[in-house]
Write a protein that holds these residues in place. Structure first.
Motif, PDB file in Angstrom:
ATOM      1  N   ASN A 124      28.931 -15.575  16.227  1.00 26.03           N
ATOM      2  CA  ASN A 124      30.227 -15.646  15.540  1.00 26.03           C
ATOM      3  C   ASN A 124      30.514 -14.543  14.526  1.00 26.03           C
ATOM      4  O   ASN A 124      31.055 -14.811  13.449  1.00 26.03           O
ATOM      5  N   PHE A 125      30.195 -13.331  14.853  1.00 28.86           N
ATOM      6  CA  PHE A 125      30.501 -12.226  13.946  1.00 28.86           C
ATOM      7  C   PHE A 125      32.008 -11.950  13.922  1.00 28.86           C
ATOM      8  O   PHE A 125      32.697 -12.142  14.922  1.00 28.86           O
ATOM      9  N   GLU A 126      32.487 -11.470  12.774  1.00 25.15           N
ATOM     10  CA  GLU A 126      33.920 -11.193  12.652  1.00 25.15           C
ATOM     11  C   GLU A 126      34.339  -9.891  13.323  1.00 25.15           C
ATOM     12  O   GLU A 126      35.500  -9.713  13.654  1.00 25.15           O
ATOM     13  N   ASN A 127      33.383  -8.992  13.483  1.00 27.39           N
ATOM     14  CA  ASN A 127      33.766  -7.666  13.986  1.00 27.39           C
ATOM     15  C   ASN A 127      33.270  -7.402  15.409  1.00 27.39           C
ATOM     16  O   ASN A 127      32.886  -6.294  15.756  1.00 27.39           O
ATOM     17  N   VAL A 128      33.299  -8.462  16.213  1.00 26.76           N
ATOM     18  CA  VAL A 128      32.997  -8.317  17.637  1.00 26.76           C
ATOM     19  C   VAL A 128      34.311  -8.448  18.400  1.00 26.76           C
ATOM     20  O   VAL A 128      35.098  -9.350  18.149  1.00 26.76           O
ATOM     21  N   PHE A 129      34.538  -7.522  19.317  1.00 29.25           N
ATOM     22  CA  PHE A 129      35.810  -7.491  20.029  1.00 29.25           C
ATOM     23  C   PHE A 129      35.608  -7.484  21.534  1.00 29.25           C
ATOM     24  O   PHE A 129      34.653  -6.896  22.047  1.00 29.25           O
ATOM     25  N   TYR A 130      36.529  -8.155  22.212  1.00 31.62           N
ATOM     26  CA  TYR A 130      36.657  -8.035  23.662  1.00 31.62           C
ATOM     27  C   TYR A 130      38.052  -7.484  23.906  1.00 31.62           C
ATOM     28  O   TYR A 130      38.882  -7.453  22.999  1.00 31.62           O
ATOM     29  N   ARG A 139      43.950  -7.563  17.615  1.00 31.70           N
ATOM     30  CA  ARG A 139      42.839  -7.828  16.694  1.00 31.70           C
ATOM     31  C   ARG A 139      42.074  -6.541  16.383  1.00 31.70           C
ATOM     32  O   ARG A 139      41.694  -6.283  15.245  1.00 31.70           O
ATOM     33  N   VAL A 140      41.846  -5.752  17.407  1.00 29.95           N
ATOM     34  CA  VAL A 140      41.158  -4.473  17.181  1.00 29.95           C
ATOM     35  C   VAL A 140      41.999  -3.620  16.244  1.00 29.95           C
ATOM     36  O   VAL A 140      41.503  -3.070  15.260  1.00 29.95           O
ATOM     37  N   GLN A 141      43.290  -3.550  16.569  1.00 30.87           N
ATOM     38  CA  GLN A 141      44.205  -2.738  15.757  1.00 30.87           C
ATOM     39  C   GLN A 141      44.208  -3.156  14.294  1.00 30.87           C
ATOM     40  O   GLN A 141      44.158  -2.315  13.393  1.00 30.87           O
ATOM     41  N   GLU A 142      44.283  -4.493  14.085  1.00 33.27           N
ATOM     42  CA  GLU A 142      44.345  -5.008  12.716  1.00 33.27           C
ATOM     43  C   GLU A 142      43.115  -4.636  11.901  1.00 33.27           C
ATOM     44  O   GLU A 142      43.187  -4.415  10.699  1.00 33.27           O
ATOM     45  N   LEU A 144      41.194  -2.067  12.537  1.00 33.25           N
ATOM     46  CA  LEU A 144      40.852  -0.671  12.787  1.00 33.25           C
ATOM     47  C   LEU A 144      40.474   0.093  11.513  1.00 33.25           C
ATOM     48  O   LEU A 144      39.512   0.866  11.498  1.00 33.25           O
ATOM     49  N   SER A 145      41.217  -0.160  10.450  1.00 33.55           N
ATOM     50  CA  SER A 145      40.989   0.625   9.233  1.00 33.55           C
ATOM     51  C   SER A 145      39.615   0.362   8.635  1.00 33.55           C
ATOM     52  O   SER A 145      39.076   1.200   7.910  1.00 33.55           O
ATOM     53  N   SER A 146      39.035  -0.801   8.937  1.00 36.37           N
ATOM     54  CA  SER A 146      37.719  -1.092   8.364  1.00 36.37           C
ATOM     55  C   SER A 146      36.574  -0.670   9.288  1.00 36.37           C
ATOM     56  O   SER A 146      35.407  -0.866   8.979  1.00 36.37           O
ATOM     57  N   ILE A 147      36.943  -0.096  10.428  1.00 39.85           N
ATOM     58  CA  ILE A 147      35.902   0.352  11.363  1.00 39.85           C
ATOM     59  C   ILE A 147      35.735   1.870  11.248  1.00 39.85           C
ATOM     60  O   ILE A 147      36.700   2.633  11.401  1.00 39.85           O
ATOM     61  N   ASN A 148      34.523   2.277  10.959  1.00 45.66           N
ATOM     62  CA  ASN A 148      34.237   3.713  10.946  1.00 45.66           C
ATOM     63  C   ASN A 148      33.389   4.122  12.132  1.00 45.66           C
ATOM     64  O   ASN A 148      33.528   5.195  12.681  1.00 45.66           O
ATOM     65  N   HIS A 149      32.494   3.209  12.489  1.00 48.71           N
ATOM     66  CA  HIS A 149      31.614   3.517  13.615  1.00 48.71           C
ATOM     67  C   HIS A 149      31.598   2.320  14.565  1.00 48.71           C
ATOM     68  O   HIS A 149      31.132   1.244  14.221  1.00 48.71           O
ATOM     69  N   LEU A 150      32.153   2.542  15.746  1.00 51.59           N
ATOM     70  CA  LEU A 150      32.262   1.467  16.735  1.00 51.59           C
ATOM     71  C   LEU A 150      31.159   1.612  17.777  1.00 51.59           C
ATOM     72  O   LEU A 150      30.954   2.688  18.334  1.00 51.59           O
ATOM     73  N   ALA A 151      30.446   0.509  18.019  1.00 48.46           N
ATOM     74  CA  ALA A 151      29.489   0.483  19.131  1.00 48.46           C
ATOM     75  C   ALA A 151      30.175  -0.200  20.300  1.00 48.46           C
ATOM     76  O   ALA A 151      30.770  -1.259  20.144  1.00 48.46           O
ATOM     77  N   ILE A 152      30.112   0.438  21.465  1.00 45.75           N
ATOM     78  CA  ILE A 152      30.739  -0.137  22.664  1.00 45.75           C
ATOM     79  C   ILE A 152      29.641  -0.525  23.641  1.00 45.75           C
ATOM     80  O   ILE A 152      28.751   0.284  23.941  1.00 45.75           O
ATOM     81  N   ILE A 153      29.712  -1.743  24.100  1.00 45.97           N
ATOM     82  CA  ILE A 153      28.722  -2.205  25.083  1.00 45.97           C
ATOM     83  C   ILE A 153      29.355  -2.114  26.460  1.00 45.97           C
ATOM     84  O   ILE A 153      30.318  -2.809  26.762  1.00 45.97           O
ATOM     85  N   ASP A 235      30.046  -0.726  12.283  1.00 42.79           N
ATOM     86  CA  ASP A 235      30.831  -1.782  11.650  1.00 42.79           C
ATOM     87  C   ASP A 235      31.833  -2.415  12.602  1.00 42.79           C
ATOM     88  O   ASP A 235      32.828  -3.006  12.191  1.00 42.79           O
ATOM     89  N   GLY A 236      31.555  -2.289  13.882  1.00 42.87           N
ATOM     90  CA  GLY A 236      32.355  -2.967  14.891  1.00 42.87           C
ATOM     91  C   GLY A 236      31.646  -2.868  16.228  1.00 42.87           C
ATOM     92  O   GLY A 236      30.974  -1.868  16.496  1.00 42.87           O
TER      93      GLY A 236
END
Lengths: 414, 106
Positions: A124-130, A139-142, A144-153, A235-236
């Motif tokens: 249940n992390f807040e910064n996990v996106f599908y 949700r990603v857009q909203e 976005l400003s708090s994400i500096n480094h995104l890990a993509i699986i 951070d995402g």
């Protein structure tokens, strides 16, 4: 005998909406009832990983049709509702609110479901996106400003498109892919490597043959650790590991095998029930294989063909060659065909200049092609694949010989 | 008044010997030219659905197919014949004088 004078369509993605439009355009005199669990007006999905995510397309821009389209008297759009049961004996469907709706013909265009990472979901992390719905993209857009480094699986098409969009938005991006080469299942090793290298050259980090084993943080993920021991502060996390389809709604009613089985007229194993798009499995005339396609162009066309066959049974066989496109950095990628195997590839053009077409051949027939920044080639190649003819491979690789000429000759020889 | 006033020469009839679709640029407007049964037509070259050049597509009768999502446009009216495009593309007046094709930009 018509009893309800009504066609019900379950699912308002591009397949369902285009089927509805096709029915109206062809003067269907009954009512079209279009049902979707999403509460938003039906929207287009391709921009979700591209323009919409990047913020260059807004909520209106993403609509498949403006609201007026659904105000047609012959149309009823039911949003925020889902179908819980099919009753083919009574020719009705039951909605989640208990309402029962009758149909003369039923079209199932329920699409596909995201594959989810169960262990990750449980944390249940807040910064996990599908990324599947407009809501997901918002949700990603909203955040976005708090994400500096995104890990993509997942370095599939969605993962790589998001990587490119996020890089363009000024983010650092790291992609983890379990396979040795991204996209190799679809494009082969060479082309998969080519595309991965393009991303790396732009500054996107891609780790292959590796996957994340630990997600660390409190309410948000702050670090991930992989099987190979890589630790990455981020951070995402965006998960793009593909989609699947389930047969829950049709279980015990329709033939289902990783998709609702349909014949060439998009009709299921039960008369008057049709299926199209991501949820349907059909026989690809070129190879004779039963395939399920998860592309926009396919869904749009199969939806339209299903509609025509609902109006006039067994009138329009579905034969459209699968096609998709993808934009990543300065590459306009187009792919046509659906080879599961090939025995030869032929390059036409220059990979160095990022302007080329890679042909995939089986027994000297073109069965697929990857087209990079050469949009003029796509229509002739689509025709070439559908003609299923033997081609001169020397000429195919020689840009001095016009593609149209090669196709013309091939048609004559065969 | 000169019939050609406000018209701009953009191509030669002989340009169509090898090509069925020609792209030209007039005052930053990208325009596609084609010829159907001896008549010349000009429409905006950018598909109304996505930013892609229609001149990279194909002409079939009076219809040009977009090379990205395969919408078809009627070159006589600019109207799309099917999805995904919903809006028409601009059409331009065309005149042919001797070997020269003129169009009237907006």
């Amino acid at each position: 005998m018509s009893t309800y004078n009504q066609i019900v369509i379950i699912g308002a993605g591009i397949a369902g909406v285009n089927a509805a439009k096709t029915l109206l355009d062809n003067d269907y005199e009954g009512k079209v009832v279009l049902i979707d669990r999403d509460e938003n007006l039906p929207y287009d999905r391709p921009p979700l990983s591209k323009e919409y995510l990047a913020g260059t397309m807004d909520n209106d821009g993403i609509l498949l049709h403006p609201e007026e389209f659904y105000r047609d008297d012959r149309m009823e759009l039911l949003l925020g509702k889902s179908v819980t049961e099919l009753r083919p004996d009574k020719k009705t469907v039951i909605l989640n609110d208990g309402e029962e709706i009758g149909w003369d013909k039923l079209l199932i265009t329920t699409g596909s479901k995201l594959r989810r990472l169960q262990p990750l979901d449980e944390q249940n992390f807040e910064n996990v996106f599908y990324l599947k719905t407009q809501k997901d993209a918002s949700r990603v857009q909203e955040q976005l400003s708090s994400i500096n480094h995104l890990a993509i699986i997942g370095a599939g098409f969605i993962g790589l498109e998001v990587a490119a969009s996020m890089l363009a938005a000024g983010k650092q991006v790291t992609v983890f892919e379990a396979a040795k080469t991204p996209l190799s299942r679809v494009l082969g090793e060479d082309m998969g490597t080519y595309i991965a290298e393009k991303h790396r050259a732009k500054g996107i980090e891609i780790f292959t043959d590796d996957y994340i084993t630990q997600f660390k943080g409190d309410s948000s993920i702050r670090e991930v650790e992989t099987k190979n021991g890589i630790k990455l502060a981020c951070d995402g996390v965006l998960v793009g590991i593909g989609v699947s389809t389930d047969g829950l709604l049709v279980e015990g009613i329709l033939d289902f095998d990783d998709g609702i089985i349909v014949n060439e007229f998009c009709e299921t194993s039960v008369a008057d029930i049709y299926a199209a798009g991501d949820c349907a499995r059909w026989t690809y005339p070129i190879s004779g294989e039963k395939i399920r396609i998860e592309h926009w162009d396919h869904a749009m066309n199969q939806g339209a063909t299903a509609a025509l066959n609902m109006l006039q049974p067994n009138s329009q066989p579905f034969t459209t060659i699968p096609y998709f496109w993808s934009n990543q950095h300065d590459l306009a990628i187009q792919y046509v065909g659906h080879p599961t195997t090939w025995d030869q590839t032929v390059l036409r053009g220059s990979m160095e200049d990022d302007t080329f077409t890679m042909f995939y051949l089986l027994e000297n027939k073109v069965v697929g092609a990857l087209i990079v920044n050469q949009p003029t080639n796509v229509l002739p190649i689509r025709r070439l694949i559908s003609q299923s003819v033997i081609v001169n491979t020397d000429q195919l690789g020689d840009e001095k010989v016009k593609l149209k000429q090669i196709i013309k000759q091939a048609a004559v020889i065969n | 008044m000169n019939q050609l006033e406000a018209f701009v020469p953009v191509a030669k009839v002989s340009d169509f010997d090898d090509e069925e679709l020609i792209s030209v640029e007039v005052d930053d407007e990208e325009i596609m030219l084609c010829q159907v049964e001896g008549k010349y037509y000009a429409i905006n070259n950018i598909c109304s659905h996505a930013h892609v050049e229609l001149s990279d597509g194909e002409l079939d009768g009076c219809f040009v197919t977009c090379p990205l999502h395969f919408s078809q446009f009627d070159v006589r009216t600019g109207e799309p014949q099917g999805p995904p495009a919903k809006d028409p593309v601009e059409t331009y007046e065309v005149l042919v004088v001797d070997d020269l094709i003129y169009i009237k930009p907006y």
